[in-house]
Design a protein around this motif. Structure first.
Motif, mmCIF file in Angstrom:
data_model
loop_
_atom_site.group_PDB
_atom_site.id
_atom_site.type_symbol
_atom_site.label_atom_id
_atom_site.label_comp_id
_atom_site.label_asym_id
_atom_site.label_seq_id
_atom_site.Cartn_x
_atom_site.Cartn_y
_atom_site.Cartn_z
ATOM 1 N N ASP A 297 60.266 2.887 -17.955
ATOM 2 C CA ASP A 297 60.618 2.846 -19.315
ATOM 3 C C ASP A 297 59.437 2.920 -20.253
ATOM 4 O O ASP A 297 58.189 2.497 -20.285
ATOM 5 N N PRO A 298 59.512 3.798 -21.218
ATOM 6 C CA PRO A 298 58.636 4.198 -22.218
ATOM 7 C C PRO A 298 57.886 3.232 -23.209
ATOM 8 O O PRO A 298 56.971 3.352 -23.824
ATOM 9 N N LEU A 299 58.469 2.158 -23.257
ATOM 10 C CA LEU A 299 58.313 0.922 -23.874
ATOM 11 C C LEU A 299 56.764 0.571 -23.473
ATOM 12 O O LEU A 299 56.070 -0.073 -24.255
ATOM 13 N N PHE A 300 56.463 0.772 -22.280
ATOM 14 C CA PHE A 300 54.883 0.373 -21.616
ATOM 15 C C PHE A 300 53.996 1.228 -22.498
ATOM 16 O O PHE A 300 52.791 0.623 -22.209
ATOM 17 N N ASP A 301 54.454 2.403 -22.982
ATOM 18 C CA ASP A 301 53.141 2.884 -23.527
ATOM 19 C C ASP A 301 52.553 2.013 -24.783
ATOM 20 O O ASP A 301 51.501 2.299 -25.265
ATOM 21 N N THR A 302 53.298 0.931 -25.075
ATOM 22 C CA THR A 302 52.880 0.152 -26.231
ATOM 23 C C THR A 302 51.470 -0.475 -25.829
ATOM 24 O O THR A 302 50.660 -0.945 -26.675
ATOM 25 N N PHE A 303 51.432 -0.594 -24.667
ATOM 26 C CA PHE A 303 50.041 -1.295 -24.003
ATOM 27 C C PHE A 303 48.780 -0.597 -23.755
ATOM 28 O O PHE A 303 48.088 -0.970 -23.207
ATOM 29 N N LEU A 304 48.994 0.769 -23.953
ATOM 30 C CA LEU A 304 47.932 1.757 -23.875
ATOM 31 C C LEU A 304 47.362 1.876 -25.432
ATOM 32 O O LEU A 304 47.845 2.637 -26.188
ATOM 33 N N LEU A 317 32.325 0.717 -22.748
ATOM 34 C CA LEU A 317 32.955 -0.333 -22.188
ATOM 35 C C LEU A 317 32.090 -1.676 -22.760
ATOM 36 O O LEU A 317 32.741 -2.750 -22.893
ATOM 37 N N ALA A 318 30.892 -1.743 -22.938
ATOM 38 C CA ALA A 318 29.907 -2.329 -23.400
ATOM 39 C C ALA A 318 30.431 -2.851 -24.879
ATOM 40 O O ALA A 318 30.496 -4.088 -25.174
ATOM 41 N N ALA A 319 30.800 -1.886 -25.650
ATOM 42 C CA ALA A 319 31.244 -2.214 -27.041
ATOM 43 C C ALA A 319 32.646 -2.896 -27.099
ATOM 44 O O ALA A 319 33.170 -3.811 -27.755
ATOM 45 N N LEU A 320 33.478 -2.370 -26.132
ATOM 46 C CA LEU A 320 34.751 -2.743 -26.245
ATOM 47 C C LEU A 320 35.005 -4.157 -25.745
ATOM 48 O O LEU A 320 35.782 -4.904 -26.256
ATOM 49 N N LEU A 321 34.232 -4.635 -24.572
ATOM 50 C CA LEU A 321 34.240 -5.631 -24.234
ATOM 51 C C LEU A 321 33.834 -7.136 -25.135
ATOM 52 O O LEU A 321 33.963 -8.066 -25.095
ATOM 53 N N GLU A 322 33.125 -6.491 -26.233
ATOM 54 C CA GLU A 322 32.495 -7.363 -27.228
ATOM 55 C C GLU A 322 33.618 -7.756 -28.351
ATOM 56 O O GLU A 322 33.655 -8.526 -29.102
ATOM 57 N N GLN A 323 34.779 -6.905 -28.470
ATOM 58 C CA GLN A 323 35.603 -6.918 -29.434
ATOM 59 C C GLN A 323 36.790 -7.588 -28.900
ATOM 60 O O GLN A 323 37.455 -7.310 -27.761
ATOM 61 N N PRO A 324 37.668 -8.576 -29.733
ATOM 62 C CA PRO A 324 38.848 -9.062 -29.404
ATOM 63 C C PRO A 324 39.843 -8.203 -29.643
ATOM 64 O O PRO A 324 39.669 -7.183 -30.306
ATOM 65 N N GLY A 325 41.082 -8.561 -29.082
ATOM 66 C CA GLY A 325 42.198 -7.747 -29.364
ATOM 67 C C GLY A 325 42.399 -6.559 -28.468
ATOM 68 O O GLY A 325 41.615 -6.262 -27.756
ATOM 69 N N GLY A 326 43.480 -5.840 -28.617
ATOM 70 C CA GLY A 326 43.570 -4.685 -27.813
ATOM 71 C C GLY A 326 43.945 -4.930 -26.208
ATOM 72 O O GLY A 326 43.902 -6.062 -26.093
ATOM 73 N N PHE A 327 44.897 -3.925 -25.831
ATOM 74 C CA PHE A 327 45.377 -4.172 -24.690
ATOM 75 C C PHE A 327 44.675 -3.393 -23.509
ATOM 76 O O PHE A 327 43.645 -3.777 -23.209
ATOM 77 N N CYS A 328 45.408 -2.382 -22.983
ATOM 78 C CA CYS A 328 44.804 -1.545 -21.911
ATOM 79 C C CYS A 328 43.951 -0.335 -22.392
ATOM 80 O O CYS A 328 44.599 0.310 -23.198
ATOM 81 N N HIS A 329 42.654 -0.162 -22.036
ATOM 82 C CA HIS A 329 41.835 0.796 -22.486
ATOM 83 C C HIS A 329 41.991 1.970 -21.356
ATOM 84 O O HIS A 329 41.900 1.525 -20.078
ATOM 85 N N VAL A 330 42.313 3.105 -21.709
ATOM 86 C CA VAL A 330 42.363 4.084 -20.737
ATOM 87 C C VAL A 330 41.131 5.074 -20.811
ATOM 88 O O VAL A 330 40.661 5.475 -21.794
ATOM 89 N N VAL A 331 40.821 5.405 -19.468
ATOM 90 C CA VAL A 331 39.585 6.324 -19.305
ATOM 91 C C VAL A 331 40.155 7.454 -18.807
ATOM 92 O O VAL A 331 40.832 7.700 -17.873
ATOM 93 N N ALA A 332 39.947 8.586 -19.651
ATOM 94 C CA ALA A 332 40.402 9.899 -19.116
ATOM 95 C C ALA A 332 39.178 10.717 -18.241
ATOM 96 O O ALA A 332 38.046 10.680 -18.634
ATOM 97 N N TYR A 333 39.584 11.441 -17.227
ATOM 98 C CA TYR A 333 38.677 12.092 -16.511
ATOM 99 C C TYR A 333 38.689 13.552 -16.672
ATOM 100 O O TYR A 333 39.867 13.940 -16.759
ATOM 101 N N PRO A 334 37.316 14.231 -16.689
ATOM 102 C CA PRO A 334 37.483 15.784 -16.705
ATOM 103 C C PRO A 334 38.342 16.350 -15.591
ATOM 104 O O PRO A 334 38.258 16.036 -14.338
ATOM 105 N N LYS A 335 38.771 17.394 -15.894
ATOM 106 C CA LYS A 335 39.293 18.504 -14.559
ATOM 107 C C LYS A 335 38.276 19.124 -13.941
ATOM 108 O O LYS A 335 37.015 19.292 -14.337
ATOM 109 N N PRO A 336 38.554 19.633 -12.861
ATOM 110 C CA PRO A 336 37.337 20.175 -11.881
ATOM 111 C C PRO A 336 36.559 21.249 -12.803
ATOM 112 O O PRO A 336 35.290 21.403 -12.685
ATOM 113 N N GLU A 337 37.340 21.999 -13.393
ATOM 114 C CA GLU A 337 36.751 23.282 -14.011
ATOM 115 C C GLU A 337 35.820 22.832 -15.344
ATOM 116 O O GLU A 337 35.069 23.362 -15.746
ATOM 117 N N GLU A 338 36.188 21.501 -15.743
ATOM 118 C CA GLU A 338 35.343 21.124 -16.782
ATOM 119 C C GLU A 338 34.128 20.370 -16.570
ATOM 120 O O GLU A 338 33.361 20.084 -17.474
#
Length: 338
Positions: A297-304, A317-338
């Motif tokens: 269900d694409p509606l779950f994208d609402t929570f990213l 993360l240090a700054a993020l956890l000091e702030q109220p609000g927001g849902f799931c924070h996404v961490v993107a990882y580099p590809k091997p070539e990067e």
């Protein structure tokens, strides 16, 4: 292959980086060597991981109660609370090495924030082809909601309230909207949560507007006020399903009011074990697979709601956890070539 070559292959190691909470409110990336996967294991390269703010804030603040510290260990956690500890449980990646049937598959794992890791294949959840890898970080959160639904067992025509419109409450309400309920309300003291309710097509109510006499109330706000309200909204002889983790917070309730007078029950829903009504017919792995399947269900994208690169996670993360609000924070990882 000679015995010497087999030994060299077995002893081969890979370099990985993982996020560690080093002390209260601080974290860093640490390098480590991981072995080549053995029989029944897979080497996973991470694509995305997710930050569940409530739980990870408790870990960062060193607030995991000593009495339950052992029980609160994440499946692949290293170190002990309060730290240093490698923590996290929302990881999605691609299998680079392992059994043929797993190679190239996108998988979910209850693994800390780390770019490369080895886990047994029976601890991997296959992500359906039509579920984007980024959305799949929510698998562990949807699992929490499914467990609560199995615990409560909503029935046709039920009146249901979800108190607390955070990540867990919002995901739970998104699943509940598919049920043939008589009434469903998402209740939150923050009027801005009305936008979320409208997006997921659920009726929103401020506490003073919420309707009472509910068959089931799910409490997800992790607050005294929210739990007190949940007791007020529950109908006679009904259940309040508690999904919040209060950690070291003291909870005070007016048990002389609704609780005894109307014979209410507060029931814990904890994801460490499958809810009792399904425990003999479902495994943890099957519950996770059901969660991954629901994410079509694409509606779950609402929570990213936000994203950073893995190398920037300590500062972000240090700054993020000091702030109220927001849902799931996404961490993107580099590809091997990067």
């Amino acid at each position: 292959m000679t015995i010497s070559e087999q030994q060299q292959e077995h002893e081969q190691e890979y370099e990985a980086q993982a996020y560690w909470v080093t002390k209260t409110g601080h974290g860093e990336l640490r390098s480590e060597s991981i072995p080549k996967p053995g029989e029944g294991e897979a080497l996973v390269r991470t694509l995305f991981s997710g930050v569940s703010r409530g739980t990870e804030r408790v870990v960062h603040e060193g607030r995991v109660p000593t009495r339950v510290a052992e029980r609160m260990h994440a499946p692949h956690q290293e170190g002990d609370f309060p730290g240093p500890v490698k923590y996290g449980y929302l990881s999605v990646g691609t299998v680079e090495e392992g059994p043929d049937e797993w190679r190239g598959q996108t998988v979910f794992s209850l693994h800390p924030h780390q770019d490369l890791y080895v886990v047994p294949t029976d601890q991997l959840t296959l992500i359906p082809d039509d579920v984007p890898a980024r959305r799949a970080v929510l698998t562990g959160i949807v699992e929490v909601a499914i467990n609560a639904l199995w615990e409560a067992g909503p029935r046709l025509g039920d009146r249901v309230a979800v108190v607390g419109g955070g990540l867990v409450g919002g995901v739970l309400a998104t699943l509940l909207r598919k049920y043939p309920l008589g009434r469903l309300q998402l209740v939150d003291a923050d009027p801005d949560k009305r936008k979320l309710a409208e997006t997921i097509e659920v009726v929103f109510a401020l506490p003073e507007q919420a309707k009472s006499d509910n068959d089931i109330v799910f409490h997800c706000s992790a607050s005294n006020e929210g739990l007190k309200l949940s007791l007020q909204l529950a109908g006679d002889d009904s259940d309040v399903i508690e999904l919040s983790w209060f950690a070291d917070k003291e909870v005070t309730l007016p048990l002389g009011e609704d609780f005894h007078a109307r014979r209410l029950t507060i029931r814990s829903s904890q994801v460490g074990a499958v809810a009792l009504p399904r425990r003999h017919r479902r495994t943890n792995a099957q519950r996770l697979q059901e969660a991954a399947d629901q994410l079509r269900d694409p509606l779950f994208d609402t929570f990213l709601t936000s994203e950073c690169q893995f190398q920037n996670l300590p500062a972000t993360l240090a700054a993020l956890l000091e702030q109220p609000g927001g849902f799931c924070h996404v961490v993107a990882y580099p590809k091997p070539e990067e």
